[in-house]
Design an enzyme around this catalytic site. Structure first.
Site, mmCIF file in Angstrom:
data_model
loop_
_atom_site.group_PDB
_atom_site.id
_atom_site.type_symbol
_atom_site.label_atom_id
_atom_site.label_comp_id
_atom_site.label_asym_id
_atom_site.label_seq_id
_atom_site.Cartn_x
_atom_site.Cartn_y
_atom_site.Cartn_z
ATOM 1 N N LYS A 16 41.652 47.886 96.844
ATOM 2 C CA LYS A 16 40.421 47.111 97.031
ATOM 3 C C LYS A 16 39.740 46.783 95.709
ATOM 4 C CE LYS A 16 38.430 49.980 99.883
ATOM 5 N NZ LYS A 16 39.545 50.953 100.018
ATOM 6 N N LYS A 38 29.394 48.094 95.644
ATOM 7 C CA LYS A 38 30.172 49.026 96.456
ATOM 8 C C LYS A 38 29.146 49.949 97.093
ATOM 9 C CE LYS A 38 33.969 52.396 96.295
ATOM 10 N NZ LYS A 38 34.983 51.713 97.116
#
Length: 214
Positions: A16, A38
């Site tokens: 990711k 994030k």
């Protein structure tokens, strides 16, 4: 509302962060002001490793974000390397804190990439899974899957979950060096069933175009 793209995956350690960094660069090359967050990172001892990578990347692409600290990229951290539910002791999701950081980022960005933790059914708290967070943030999804044996099952399960949740998404394949059998053991299925096989390393421009118009 600015564009929000949530980068998720079929499991942990699929790529990711690698994919998010490539997308940031590709969108910036298109003339877009990019931002990244994030929301939750676990396994953080001294500082969030993924968050630091994303911070350095985005600072080099969007000068308006030079004053950011890693806490602006990763608002919630836990030391235990586990699902947020476990790492936090089932602390309720602080959605307000996450939304605040995204909205602050959006003030200086045309598009914000949001990197998830683990896969879609990673539990955040007793009531919230990672897939729920995508909906709560009103984001579109990029599903990153692997290319090793088993990727057909993993990919289809995750796609089914996104479809059931009515989340618009596209799927991309992150083929690592050791996953050389993909073209023989898995890719033929996807081609035969009409799924476009987009590879992170080869098709990042096409992926950006699809995400932008999703």
């Amino acid at each position: 509302m600015k564009r929000r793209i949530f980068i998720t995956a079929t499991n942990t350690d699929i790529g990711k962060t690698y994919t998010t960094k490539l997308l940031l660069q590709a969108f910036a090359e298109r003339g877009l002001k990019v931002g990244v967050i994030k929301p939750i990172e676990t396994g953080v001892v001294d500082y969030p490793l993924d968050g630091e990578e994303l911070l350095e990347c985005v600072k080099g692409l969007n000068p308006k974000l030079w004053s950011l600290e890693v806490e602006d990229i990763v608002p919630i951290t836990y030391p235990l390397p586990a699902a947020p539910f476990v790492a936090s002791g089932n602390t309720p999701l602080d959605l307000k804190k996450i939304l605040q950081k995204i909205e602050e980022m959006e003030a200086f960005s045309d598009i914000v990439l949001i990197e998830g933790a683990g896969g879609l059914y990673v539990p955040i708290d007793e009531k919230t899974m990672m897939i729920d967070l995508i909906k709560l943030l009103n984001a579109k999804a990029l599903l990153v899957t692997h290319c090793s044996l088993g990727c057909i099952n993993d990919t289809l399960l995750s796609e089914k979950a996104l479809e059931s949740a009515n989340i618009p998404y596209i799927t991309v394949f992150n083929c690592k060096g050791e996953e050389k059998s993909f073209s023989v053991v898995s890719e033929p299925y996807f081609i035969k069933t009409g799924q476009k096989v987009l590879k992170v390393s080869d098709d990042i421009d096409s992926i950006c175009e699809l995400l932008y118009n999703l």
